[in-house]
Design an enzyme around this catalytic site. Structure first.
Site, PDB file in Angstrom:
ATOM      1  N   GLU A 255      35.461  89.285  32.614  1.00 60.31           N
ATOM      2  CA  GLU A 255      36.130  90.968  31.912  1.00 60.31           C
ATOM      3  C   GLU A 255      34.848  91.757  32.425  1.00 60.31           C
ATOM      4  OE1 GLU A 255      38.456  89.938  31.207  1.00 60.31           O
ATOM      5  OE2 GLU A 255      38.594  88.120  30.210  1.00 60.31           O
TER       6      GLU A 255
ATOM      7  N   GLU B 239      41.944  86.614  39.513  1.00 66.20           N
ATOM      8  CA  GLU B 239      41.651  85.653  38.551  1.00 66.20           C
ATOM      9  C   GLU B 239      41.117  84.797  38.933  1.00 66.20           C
ATOM     10  OE1 GLU B 239      41.147  86.491  35.730  1.00 66.20           O
ATOM     11  OE2 GLU B 239      42.917  87.986  34.921  1.00 66.20           O
TER      12      GLU B 239
HETATM   13  N1  PHE Z   1      42.638  88.845  32.348  1.00 66.81           N
HETATM   14  C1  PHE Z   1      42.729  87.923  31.468  1.00 66.81           C
HETATM   15  C2  PHE Z   1      41.329  88.020  31.895  1.00 66.81           C
HETATM   16  O1  PHE Z   1      41.528  86.510  32.988  1.00 66.81           O
HETATM   17  C3  PHE Z   1      43.333  87.508  30.808  1.00 66.81           C
HETATM   18  C4  PHE Z   1      44.852  87.612  29.667  1.00 66.81           C
HETATM   19  C5  PHE Z   1      45.648  88.089  30.492  1.00 66.81           C
HETATM   20  C6  PHE Z   1      44.180  88.221  28.704  1.00 66.81           C
HETATM   21  C7  PHE Z   1      47.067  88.351  29.589  1.00 66.81           C
HETATM   22  C8  PHE Z   1      45.566  88.927  27.716  1.00 66.81           C
HETATM   23  C9  PHE Z   1      46.779  88.397  28.331  1.00 66.81           C
HETATM   24  O2  PHE Z   1      40.784  87.905  31.671  1.00 66.81           O
HETATM   25 ZN    ZN Z   2      40.430  87.205  34.015  1.00 68.18          ZN
END
Ligand code: PHE
Ligand code: ZN
Length: 888
Positions: free
Chosen positions: A325, A347
């Site tokens: 994060e 991602e």
């Molecule tokens: N974007 C977040 C992550 O990869 C994942 C996530 C997606 C969280 C959708 C909540 C809802 O760290």
């Molecule tokens: Zn992520």
């Protein structure tokens, strides 16, 4: 948005008469239809009057025409279940707007306006946990991917960036802490029991990165001085009402955060850009965590850890997710995505970054093996099933369904291959150029690839296929020898997947080494890139046929099919200097044997020969003094059932389970005394978080696993002793895991003890559910049914649902009960959960979707359950999409 394929209502379009009596299907959205938004939003001001039951939101948007887009006489603002209480344009209440489904269409004449919209929402009624919701009396938000539209009407798409100010007002007693993105600008007391705070985020961001938290929270604070000397205040917030227990468990998360910040400066040259970085831990959360700008919201599972309640795996999970994060601040927030088809841009890249970070923290070898194990047990089955999709998908109905192992983990592998091909220094030049070129933008995967070509000096023309083609490539390996030349012939096939019948060959970078049979050495690792369907490579100077070590370090996310003698695998399992290749040789030996044994069946003599080869390698692993225990533990691990099933075109789960358990029992009995001695040795190592001690604990539980299969009475005693003597959760959970699979009296006693000991600790109670649902016990399915009635079970909490039902669905011997009871259980859960939390419900569809790869009797039962779900009324878009794809 493509609505052409949406069947119409009964009084609609006559051309769609066939579909006329079908319920409306959610539309398919296509990547090729992307168009920029007609308006820019330089500033957004949000005012919240907070209450758990009712919250009033006034959002004021400064908008102006986007010169880069086609002009429009209106603005379309997304909504989801909202009603507008008031709409104003340039200060005047207006009625010149209408609802278009859930969205609000506001007619506009000028080039720049101020729009102000009031909505009222009910956080406590929000069971989807998307938008603004209540969790244990605290209010928090989750907006990725499309949750912001559940708070206010807004162009809820990742390429619309705006600068936010957020003012929150609420009762001081309920919400002493008020947080949002960026820095706190002002705060005050209203003198009537309410107070307020205003936050300002100077960095333009898309709505999915918005966050707000209000609650009775306490914080662990620290600070970090960035490379250029700026001081950043760090805080990890947890709820105050938990006897302060949570606060004491935030130390590891804070240390992980500081390490992440330092590492990203050193390894990727990325410095943090706000005065504060806040993290809030929430018990009710759909995913792992969320990278909202300056205010990350976390599932408690990835924040809270201490030796008493968290395993070594949990500690690693916290470190990895905190890093992930935090790293999104650059790969995700400073550079975000143009549209959701580009999800892997942030991602895949961020997963690679967190993997490299964890490798540096914990040691490269074991971390790589763990990452590959996850990839092969989760992503490979996805890639070979009905839900297969490229890392950059071309269409979807519900974006929540595309937060997948493919987009995340295969996405990371694809970028890792670029790094392997150019080397770490050139890779850094490529990422520097990417960050530099696209800072402040909503970018695409193509932008990333181009920056890599320009910065790292790679030609990725053909490599782009990794972004557009789904399916795990297979590489067939043939090694021949003549004179003093060894010839390696490689043939690749990329399997057909849904919507993609014909595939093109892709560049596959393979690290290889040739071991000389006489010296037992190789003369250096080489990188070869297979680019065509078939290619041969010659290697001179081998008097005898060498032993090939291939895909070292798992340099490419492919399946290798090699025709290699067991004795050569035994050699590699004992001698390969690449730790991954060594692990792989051990796995191959076992996979080959179990696949043969459970497929056509082996006669007793062939089974005996196969087992002896495995025993020989196993013995080398147990007795090798040069191995550290952490690696020994990895080498001891048998391939999982899911991965084994994946090796067969059509699998019979009971047969594979039986063979695997048979082998385990045979090894356990054969090495009983050695394993007991090993268990004693590692039990003497005192607890700490260092590698030696962690390795000892891994081996300890592995030894128990084999002993339990070989001699259950003796194992039961040792496990019970380990359970009671444990001064940490790794040992205690390991022992309980083994006991839970046995039918001994110690099973019941320790399960009761565990539940009593940790009553009230949600995360540990989750373990208690998961251990029973994933156990080897023959009655696991009955246990799961009983646990669903337990007073601690609740369908409203995603962690609890996963701890019972995901664990069960991932327990093949129980899930695949021959009468279909396991399938029914999961289908019932999906139907019950769908109206409450569709996003989480839809995640349970994929285990049923594997039906084509399971023997026909069970396959029919699985399909019948999918049909039963599909026939339900008012199915969510999430579940509808997964069920229809799975049946299709
Ligand atoms: N974007 C977040 C992550 O990869 C994942 C996530 C997606 C969280 C959708 C909540 C809802 O760290
Ligand atoms: Zn992520």
């Amino acid at each position: 948005m493509d609505i052409a394929r949406t069947p119409t209502t009964p009084d609609g379009n006559p051309e769609m008469a066939d579909a006329a009596f079908e319920p409306a299907q959610p539309p398919v959205i296509h990547r090729k239809d992307y168009a920029p938004f007609p308006w820019l939003l330089p500033a957004t001001h949000l005012e919240f009057a907070l209450g758990v039951e009712h919250t009033r939101v006034v959002s004021t948007l400064q908008i102006e025409r986007n010169p880069a887009a086609a002009a429009s006489a209106h603005i379309l603002l997304n909504g989801d279940g909202l009603t507008a209480v008031s709409v104003r344009v340039d200060g005047q209440e207006t009625s010149d707007w209408e609802m278009e489904g859930d969205n609000l269409r506001l007619n506009l004449s000028g080039d720049a306006h101020e729009i102000s919209i009031t909505t009222e929402i009910e956080p406590s009624a929000n069971t989807q946990l998307m938008g603004l919701y209540a969790s244990n009396g605290m209010l928090c938000t989750q907006c990725e991917a499309e949750g912001f539209r559940r708070i206010t009407f807004f162009p809820d798409r990742p390429d619309v960036l705006s600068t936010y100010t957020v003012k929150m007002t609420g009762p001081k007693a309920d919400f002493p802490v008020l947080l949002s993105n960026g820095n706190k600008a002002a705060e005050g007391d209203n003198g009537d029991g309410t107070h307020w705070a205003e936050w300002h985020d100077p960095w333009p961001k898309p709505s999915y990165l918005f966050a707000l938290v209000a609650g009775d929270l306490v914080a662990n604070t620290d600070s970090f001085t960035t490379v250029s000397g700026r001081e950043v205040d760090l805080a990890i917030y947890v709820r105050a009402q938990n006897d302060g227990g949570d606060l004491d468990r935030t130390g590891h998360a804070m240390r992980s955060l500081v390490k992440s910040m330092k590492w990203d400066e050193e390894v990727f040259g990325r410095e943090y850009d706000l005065d504060v970085f806040n993290i809030v831990a929430v018990s009710d959360f759909n995913m792992g965590a969320m990278e909202n700008k300056g205010l990350n919201v976390f599932n408690t599972k990835y924040v809270l850890a201490d030796p008493e309640t968290a395993t070594d795996g949990d500690f690693d999970g916290v470190e990895g997710v905190i890093a992930h994060e935090y790293f999104h601040n650059w790969s995700g927030n400073r550079i975000t995505c143009q549209d959701w088809f580009q999800l892997s841009l942030k991602e895949g890249f961020t997963v690679l970054r967190d993997q490299l970070f964890s490798q540096d923290m914990q040691g490269e070898a074991v971390k790589r093996i763990e990452d590959v194990r996850i990839l092969r047990s989760v992503q490979f089955p996805e890639d070979s099933g009905p839900l297969a999709h490229p890392i950059r998908p071309d269409s979807f109905r519900e974006i929540s369904n595309f937060y997948t192992a493919t987009v995340y983990n295969k996405g990371a592998e694809v970028i890792r291959m670029m790094r392997t091909m150019c080397g770490p220094e050139a890779f850094r030049k490529g990422t520097d150029l990417y960050f530099d070129r696209h800072d402040g933008e909503a970018a695409t995967c193509e932008d990333f690839i181009t920056a890599m070509e320009d910065g790292a000096g790679l030609d990725l023309t053909q490599f782009r296929l990794w972004y557009s083609q789904a399916g795990t490539p297979k590489v067939a390996v043939d090694l021949t020898h003549a004179g003093d030349t060894a010839t390696l012939t490689l043939r690749q096939t990329v399997p057909a997947t849904a919507d993609q019948p014909g595939k093109k060959p892709m560049p596959i970078p393979l690290k290889i080494a040739m071991f000389d049979r006489v010296s037992g050495q190789h003369s250096g690792e080489q990188l070869i890139v297979l680019k065509t369907d078939e290619q041969s490579f010659n290697f001179e100077g081998f008097a005898e046929k060498p032993i090939l070590s291939i895909n070292r370090g798992f340099s490419a996310p492919v399946t290798i099919e090699r025709d290699i003698a067991d004795e050569d695998l035994v050699f590699l399992a004992a001698r390969d200097d690449d730790p991954f290749a060594r692990y792989e040789a051990m796995q191959d030996l076992v996979v080959g044997h179990l696949t043969a044994a459970s497929g056509n069946g082996l006669d007793d003599s062939a089974r005996g020969t196969g087992r002896l080869a495995i025993a020989q390698a196993f013995e080398a692993v147990l007795s090798d003094d040069m191995l550290d225990d952490s690696m020994r533990g990895e080498l001891m691990m048998l391939p999982g059932l899911t991965f084994l099933m994946e090796q067969q075109l059509v699998a019979d789960p009971s047969r594979i389970h039986e063979e695997r358990e048979g082998l385990k029992a045979w090894l356990g009995a054969r090495f009983e005394d050695t394993l007991v001695t090993l268990h004693q040795r590692v039990s003497a190592v005192p607890y700490d978080q260092e590698a030696t001690s962690r390795g000892a604990r891994k081996v300890k539980t592995q030894a128990l696993v084999y002993l339990a299969a070989g001699n259950s009475e003796r194992a039961s005693q040792i496990a019970a002793a380990q359970y009671h003597a444990a001064d940490n959760m790794t040992d205690r959970q390991g022992a309980l895991m083994v006991l839970t699979g046995l039918g001994t009296a110690a099973r019941t006693d320790t399960l009761i003890d565990f539940h009593r000991r940790y009553a009230g600790n949600e995360l540990v109670v989750d373990k208690w559910f998961a251990l029973q649902a994933s156990s080897l016990h023959p009655n696991a399915i009955e246990h799961v049914k009983a646990l669903a009635q337990h007073k601690d079970f609740t369908i409203r909490n995603p962690n609890r649902v996963r701890s019972l039902y995901m664990a069960f669905a991932g327990n093949p011997h129980a899930f695949h009960a021959v009468d279909g009871e396991g399938y029914r259980l999961i289908a019932d859960l999906i139907l019950e959960l769908d109206p409450i939390n569709p996003q989480t419900a839809a995640r349970f569809v994929s285990p049923l979707g594997r039906w084509r790869r399971i023997e026909p009797g069970r396959a029919d039962l699985m399909r019948a359950e999918l049909e039963r779900i599909k026939a339900a009324e008012n199915l969510s878009r999430d579940t509808f999409e997964q069920v229809t794809r799975s049946l299709g």
